[in-house]
Design a protein around this motif. Structure first.
Motif, PDB file in Angstrom:
ATOM      1  N   ILE A 515       0.920  -0.862   0.142  1.00  0.00           N
ATOM      2  CA  ILE A 515       0.261  -0.370  -0.033  1.00  0.00           C
ATOM      3  C   ILE A 515       0.670   1.625   0.137  1.00  0.00           C
ATOM      4  O   ILE A 515       1.762   1.180   0.572  1.00  0.00           O
ATOM      5  CB  ILE A 515      -0.867   0.346   1.107  1.00  0.00           C
ATOM      6  N   ARG A 516       0.183   2.277  -1.374  1.00  0.00           N
ATOM      7  CA  ARG A 516       1.776   3.317  -0.996  1.00  0.00           C
ATOM      8  C   ARG A 516       0.573   4.085  -1.045  1.00  0.00           C
ATOM      9  O   ARG A 516      -0.356   4.726  -1.012  1.00  0.00           O
ATOM     10  CB  ARG A 516       2.371   3.669  -2.466  1.00  0.00           C
ATOM     11  N   CYS A 517       1.398   5.303  -0.147  1.00  0.00           N
ATOM     12  CA  CYS A 517       0.994   6.714   0.542  1.00  0.00           C
ATOM     13  C   CYS A 517       2.075   7.694   0.029  1.00  0.00           C
ATOM     14  O   CYS A 517       2.884   7.168   0.396  1.00  0.00           O
ATOM     15  CB  CYS A 517      -0.220   6.839   1.528  1.00  0.00           C
ATOM     16  N   GLY A 518       1.403   9.514   0.153  1.00  0.00           N
ATOM     17  CA  GLY A 518       1.883  10.640   0.307  1.00  0.00           C
ATOM     18  C   GLY A 518       2.043  11.147  -1.350  1.00  0.00           C
ATOM     19  O   GLY A 518       1.048  10.840  -1.598  1.00  0.00           O
ATOM     20  N   ASP A 519       2.702  12.293  -2.177  1.00  0.00           N
ATOM     21  CA  ASP A 519       2.309  12.818  -2.707  1.00  0.00           C
ATOM     22  C   ASP A 519       2.416  12.467  -4.029  1.00  0.00           C
ATOM     23  O   ASP A 519       1.435  12.705  -5.103  1.00  0.00           O
ATOM     24  CB  ASP A 519       3.243  14.155  -2.736  1.00  0.00           C
ATOM     25  N   THR A 520       3.354  11.476  -3.929  1.00  0.00           N
ATOM     26  CA  THR A 520       2.878  10.865  -5.750  1.00  0.00           C
ATOM     27  C   THR A 520       2.316   9.910  -5.772  1.00  0.00           C
ATOM     28  O   THR A 520       1.388   9.370  -6.307  1.00  0.00           O
ATOM     29  CB  THR A 520       4.580   9.734  -5.875  1.00  0.00           C
ATOM     30  N   PHE A 521       1.854   9.005  -4.410  1.00  0.00           N
ATOM     31  CA  PHE A 521       0.151   7.923  -4.244  1.00  0.00           C
ATOM     32  C   PHE A 521      -0.268   8.732  -3.107  1.00  0.00           C
ATOM     33  O   PHE A 521      -0.287   7.685  -2.237  1.00  0.00           O
ATOM     34  CB  PHE A 521       1.745   6.412  -3.837  1.00  0.00           C
ATOM     35  N   PRO A 522      -1.453   9.405  -3.347  1.00  0.00           N
ATOM     36  CA  PRO A 522      -1.998  10.404  -2.605  1.00  0.00           C
ATOM     37  C   PRO A 522      -3.572   8.468  -2.115  1.00  0.00           C
ATOM     38  O   PRO A 522      -4.590   9.067  -2.235  1.00  0.00           O
ATOM     39  CB  PRO A 522      -2.882  11.522  -3.044  1.00  0.00           C
ATOM     40  N   SER A 523      -3.171   7.964  -1.666  1.00  0.00           N
ATOM     41  CA  SER A 523      -4.556   7.240  -1.084  1.00  0.00           C
ATOM     42  C   SER A 523      -5.121   8.024  -0.436  1.00  0.00           C
ATOM     43  O   SER A 523      -3.736   8.678   0.155  1.00  0.00           O
ATOM     44  CB  SER A 523      -3.627   5.588  -0.059  1.00  0.00           C
ATOM     45  N   GLN A 524      -6.178   7.949  -0.226  1.00  0.00           N
ATOM     46  CA  GLN A 524      -6.941   8.672   0.756  1.00  0.00           C
ATOM     47  C   GLN A 524      -8.504   8.842   1.010  1.00  0.00           C
ATOM     48  O   GLN A 524      -9.281   6.768   0.472  1.00  0.00           O
ATOM     49  CB  GLN A 524      -7.268  10.199  -0.061  1.00  0.00           C
ATOM     50  N   VAL A 525      -9.447   8.825   1.588  1.00  0.00           N
ATOM     51  CA  VAL A 525     -10.367   8.234   2.781  1.00  0.00           C
ATOM     52  C   VAL A 525     -11.166   9.927   2.230  1.00  0.00           C
ATOM     53  O   VAL A 525     -10.535  10.795   2.180  1.00  0.00           O
ATOM     54  CB  VAL A 525     -10.333   8.160   3.779  1.00  0.00           C
ATOM     55  N   LEU A 526     -11.949   9.008   1.065  1.00  0.00           N
ATOM     56  CA  LEU A 526     -13.222  10.501   1.067  1.00  0.00           C
ATOM     57  C   LEU A 526     -14.225  10.073   1.789  1.00  0.00           C
ATOM     58  O   LEU A 526     -14.920   9.603   2.198  1.00  0.00           O
ATOM     59  CB  LEU A 526     -13.790  10.710  -0.400  1.00  0.00           C
ATOM     60  N   LEU A 527     -14.722  11.074   2.908  1.00  0.00           N
ATOM     61  CA  LEU A 527     -16.264  11.059   3.920  1.00  0.00           C
ATOM     62  C   LEU A 527     -16.813  11.839   3.717  1.00  0.00           C
ATOM     63  O   LEU A 527     -17.229  13.272   3.070  1.00  0.00           O
ATOM     64  CB  LEU A 527     -15.276  11.332   5.335  1.00  0.00           C
ATOM     65  N   PRO A 528     -17.620  11.128   3.815  1.00  0.00           N
ATOM     66  CA  PRO A 528     -19.197  12.197   3.421  1.00  0.00           C
ATOM     67  C   PRO A 528     -19.923  12.991   4.452  1.00  0.00           C
ATOM     68  O   PRO A 528     -20.844  12.989   5.363  1.00  0.00           O
ATOM     69  CB  PRO A 528     -19.573  11.366   3.004  1.00  0.00           C
ATOM     70  N   VAL A 529     -19.029  13.927   4.883  1.00  0.00           N
ATOM     71  CA  VAL A 529     -19.239  15.061   6.414  1.00  0.00           C
ATOM     72  C   VAL A 529     -20.282  16.151   5.734  1.00  0.00           C
ATOM     73  O   VAL A 529     -21.068  16.795   4.310  1.00  0.00           O
ATOM     74  CB  VAL A 529     -18.180  16.433   6.331  1.00  0.00           C
ATOM     75  N   VAL A 530     -21.142  16.462   6.705  1.00  0.00           N
ATOM     76  CA  VAL A 530     -22.160  17.082   6.924  1.00  0.00           C
ATOM     77  C   VAL A 530     -22.520  17.688   7.565  1.00  0.00           C
ATOM     78  O   VAL A 530     -21.310  17.898   8.959  1.00  0.00           O
ATOM     79  CB  VAL A 530     -23.923  16.367   6.896  1.00  0.00           C
ATOM     80  N   ALA A 531     -23.393  19.117   7.654  1.00  0.00           N
ATOM     81  CA  ALA A 531     -23.260  20.406   8.693  1.00  0.00           C
ATOM     82  C   ALA A 531     -24.314  19.582   9.979  1.00  0.00           C
ATOM     83  O   ALA A 531     -25.002  18.597  10.319  1.00  0.00           O
ATOM     84  CB  ALA A 531     -23.981  21.220   8.461  1.00  0.00           C
ATOM     85  N   SER A 532     -23.516  20.040  11.488  1.00  0.00           N
ATOM     86  CA  SER A 532     -24.482  19.541  12.168  1.00  0.00           C
ATOM     87  C   SER A 532     -25.275  20.073  12.783  1.00  0.00           C
ATOM     88  O   SER A 532     -26.108  19.493  14.177  1.00  0.00           O
ATOM     89  CB  SER A 532     -23.009  19.929  13.993  1.00  0.00           C
ATOM     90  N   ASP A 533     -25.662  21.124  12.359  1.00  0.00           N
ATOM     91  CA  ASP A 533     -27.367  22.180  12.701  1.00  0.00           C
ATOM     92  C   ASP A 533     -27.837  21.361  11.021  1.00  0.00           C
ATOM     93  O   ASP A 533     -27.617  20.836  10.002  1.00  0.00           O
ATOM     94  CB  ASP A 533     -27.100  23.146  12.689  1.00  0.00           C
ATOM     95  N   PHE A 534     -29.566  20.427  11.906  1.00  0.00           N
ATOM     96  CA  PHE A 534     -29.893  19.903  10.587  1.00  0.00           C
ATOM     97  C   PHE A 534     -30.881  19.345  11.633  1.00  0.00           C
ATOM     98  O   PHE A 534     -31.425  20.195  12.603  1.00  0.00           O
ATOM     99  CB  PHE A 534     -29.398  18.421  10.888  1.00  0.00           C
ATOM    100  N   ASN A 535     -31.859  18.975  10.869  1.00  0.00           N
ATOM    101  CA  ASN A 535     -33.242  19.075  11.022  1.00  0.00           C
ATOM    102  C   ASN A 535     -33.958  17.518  11.578  1.00  0.00           C
ATOM    103  O   ASN A 535     -33.005  16.647  10.609  1.00  0.00           O
ATOM    104  CB  ASN A 535     -34.421  18.720   9.816  1.00  0.00           C
ATOM    105  N   SER A 536     -34.009  17.684  12.913  1.00  0.00           N
ATOM    106  CA  SER A 536     -34.796  15.999  13.299  1.00  0.00           C
ATOM    107  C   SER A 536     -36.059  15.529  13.058  1.00  0.00           C
ATOM    108  O   SER A 536     -36.712  16.562  13.012  1.00  0.00           O
ATOM    109  CB  SER A 536     -34.215  15.676  15.267  1.00  0.00           C
ATOM    110  N   LYS A 537     -36.511  14.625  13.327  1.00  0.00           N
ATOM    111  CA  LYS A 537     -37.978  13.728  13.371  1.00  0.00           C
ATOM    112  C   LYS A 537     -38.107  13.494  13.820  1.00  0.00           C
ATOM    113  O   LYS A 537     -36.801  12.420  14.562  1.00  0.00           O
ATOM    114  CB  LYS A 537     -37.662  12.627  11.539  1.00  0.00           C
TER     115      LYS A 537
END
Length: 540
Positions: A515-537
């Motif tokens: 498994i390679r990482c760093g600037d040449t091999f930018p292994s990454q996680v893409l997280l679905p971040v949402v705001a903390s203010d929200f509609n609750s149900k």
């Protein structure tokens, strides 16, 4: 009733204790109609008491219905015939709705594909939209444990219906101790099982297209209430159907995803108790749905946001106008090269444009002692489990964030992009996203799996994790764990093909993955971040 080709199908009918005309609620299922999916739904008498004629039918070749059972093969025509039959019941108002999960969810989609005029609204739960990619396989890896367990369950019931005591006892023993490396048992006792077809047919075979609802629903548009669970093995099918039909639909489409496994739908999933609000509101919500479209009652649901997701961690329901998209934030992998040994070696760094030194980690997969499946959506049992003992194995790479200085809210798809290579023609990667609590406990949130042929290390492998909705609390960290197996949830990779027998296991290769990482091999996680203010149900 009798189908167009003369096969008798049997059903139980529950009627309201009242005079008048009522809509029909139909469930078609293969497990014996007396069960009526009461493992997750209220009994049909409850629905009848709310002003519906409820019909629970054994599909062809199951229960006391006649004919030969062939997985999904007859459900379009039989579903159409059944809808037309129940719509003309005495006391019917001519409108039919369908509900049910798993196979019972699939029978709704097949019936809808035939466009019977009386079918007005459906509530498909936990389904496979693409039978290959959403049910039988994930990331081109065979979903071994769930597929085998289900095949044996259906075969055992077939033996019972045939009064074959020898086969029944042998299959019952196989159900209690799955023959993971001994497919001969199922071949001998259930040669007609779908399981054999699922192993034989390649992704491009017309077999999958002929049975996939995705192919048959392209011109279908009717109100659907879609239901899923964060730890259901078929969630990707539920979401794919919702996303596809919403993009072209002119009728209301609502989505509910709870913190549930395939069954039951309760507050505790694995080792995690999500609180009283996690108790299923589905029965009440289905009554509102059917009241709206089968009785023309203004229930107010059309004024509500159509997407309702349970946020694990805060343990509340959140509502959205759609499934969150385009909200992914990058976190890059960084390592000192010892991510399989030291917890502080592999880290996750937010995208701050700061340089990340090139480095790599190595893991060695030994087919004699594969990394075990612990919870998640693909294993039995599924759900949330403490997994620090798995993460401490030398054949698991871990990358952990710094403790959070504020709550992190996630909702949507999680994607992992990894630059990797192996010393065998084919290899697997399993990615697990977990929350690391301040006391050191590690609990899984979501995971994904992919089978890849050896490619170029200059192109990343993209692993689609199960969608999620969670709050990771301030003071906790989050972690990505990588391994080359998740057994027996998925069939192991021998280095060339799936390990499905003792002979395959004997030929399976030890493999080394980089498994390679760093600037040449930018292994990454893409997280679905949402705001903390929200509609609750909330649900009454």
């Amino acid at each position: 009733m009798y189908t167009r080709d003369g096969v008798r199908l049997d059903a139980d009918i529950y009627r309201p204790d009242a005079e008048g005309e009522f809509p029909i609620l139909l469930m078609r299922q293969p497990y014996g109609r007396a069960i009526a999916s009461t493992v997750v739904y209220a009994h049909p008498t409850w629905y009848a008491a709310h002003g519906y004629i409820v019909v629970i039918q054994d599909v062809r070749g199951r229960g006391s219905s006649q004919g030969e059972f062939r997985l999904f093969a007859h459900e379009i025509a039989d579903g159409e015939d059944t809808v037309n039959w129940v719509a003309n019941f005495p006391g019917s108002n001519g409108k039919v709705g369908m509900y049910g999960f798993s196979y019972q969810g699939m029978t709704q989609l097949y019936a809808a594909a035939a466009k019977p005029p009386a079918l007005t609204a459906i509530c498909p739960a936990m389904i496979g939209y693409d039978l290959y990619a959403d049910w039988a396989y994930e990331g081109d890896a065979f979903c071994l444990q769930t597929n085998l367990a289900w095949a044996i369950q259906l075969a055992t019931e077939t033996a019972r219906l045939r009064k074959d005591q020898t086969a029944y006892i042998a299959l019952l023993a196989a159900a209690e101790n799955l023959p993971l490396y001994n497919p001969e048992i199922l071949q001998q006792l259930a040669p007609e099982s779908f399981y054999h077809h699922w192993l034989q047919h390649s992704p491009a075979d017309t077999y999958w297209q002929e049975l996939s609802p995705k192919v048959h629903l392209q011109n279908i548009d009717l109100p659907m209430f879609h239901i899923g669970g964060w730890f259901d093995t078929y969630l990707r099918g539920t979401l794919h159907l919702y996303e596809d039909i919403t993009a072209r639909s002119t009728t209301p489409q609502h989505l509910l995803v709870g913190p549930w496994a395939h069954l039951p739908w309760g507050r505790k999933v694995g080792e995690m108790d999500f609180g009283i609000k996690a108790t299923s509101p589905v029965d009440q919500m289905q009554i509102r749905w059917f009241d709206q479209f089968l009785k023309n009652v203004d229930t107010g649901l059309l004024q509500e946001q159509p997407v309702c997701l349970f946020e694990m961690g805060s343990n509340i329901w959140r509502s959205f106008p759609n499934i969150p998209i385009d909200n992914q934030k990058s976190y890059f992998l960084s390592t000192t090269g010892l991510a399989s040994i030291r917890e502080d070696s592999g880290t996750l760094i937010p995208n701050t444009q700061a340089p990340i030194p090139d480095s790599f980690d190595v893991l060695v997969h030994d087919p004699w002692r594969p990394v075990p499946a612990v919870g998640g959506h693909a294993a039995i049992p599924s759900g949330v489990f403490e997994r620090s003992s798995v993460d401490s194995r030398a054949d698991v790479l871990t990358y952990t964030s710094a403790p959070l200085d504020q709550d992190l809210h996630l909702a949507g798809n999680v994607v992992v992009e990894i630059f990797s290579s192996a010393d065998q023609p084919s290899y697997d990667l399993c990615a697990v996203l977990s929350q690391v609590y301040p006391d050191g406990g590690v609990y899984n949130l979501t995971q994904g799996y992919i089978r890849r042929q050896q490619g170029t290390p200059h192109l990343p492998i993209q692993i689609q994790l199960q969608a999620t909705c969670a709050r990771i609390a301030q003071g906790s960290a989050w972690r990505l764990s990588l391994s080359a197996a998740c057994f027996p949830a998925y069939a192991m990779n021998s280095g060339n093909s799936a390990v499905m027998s003792r002979q395959d296991l004997m030929n399976a290769q030890i493999m080394t993955i980089t498994i390679r990482c760093g600037d040449t091999f930018p292994s990454q996680v893409l997280l679905p971040v949402v705001a903390s203010d929200f509609n609750s149900k909330s649900f009454s």
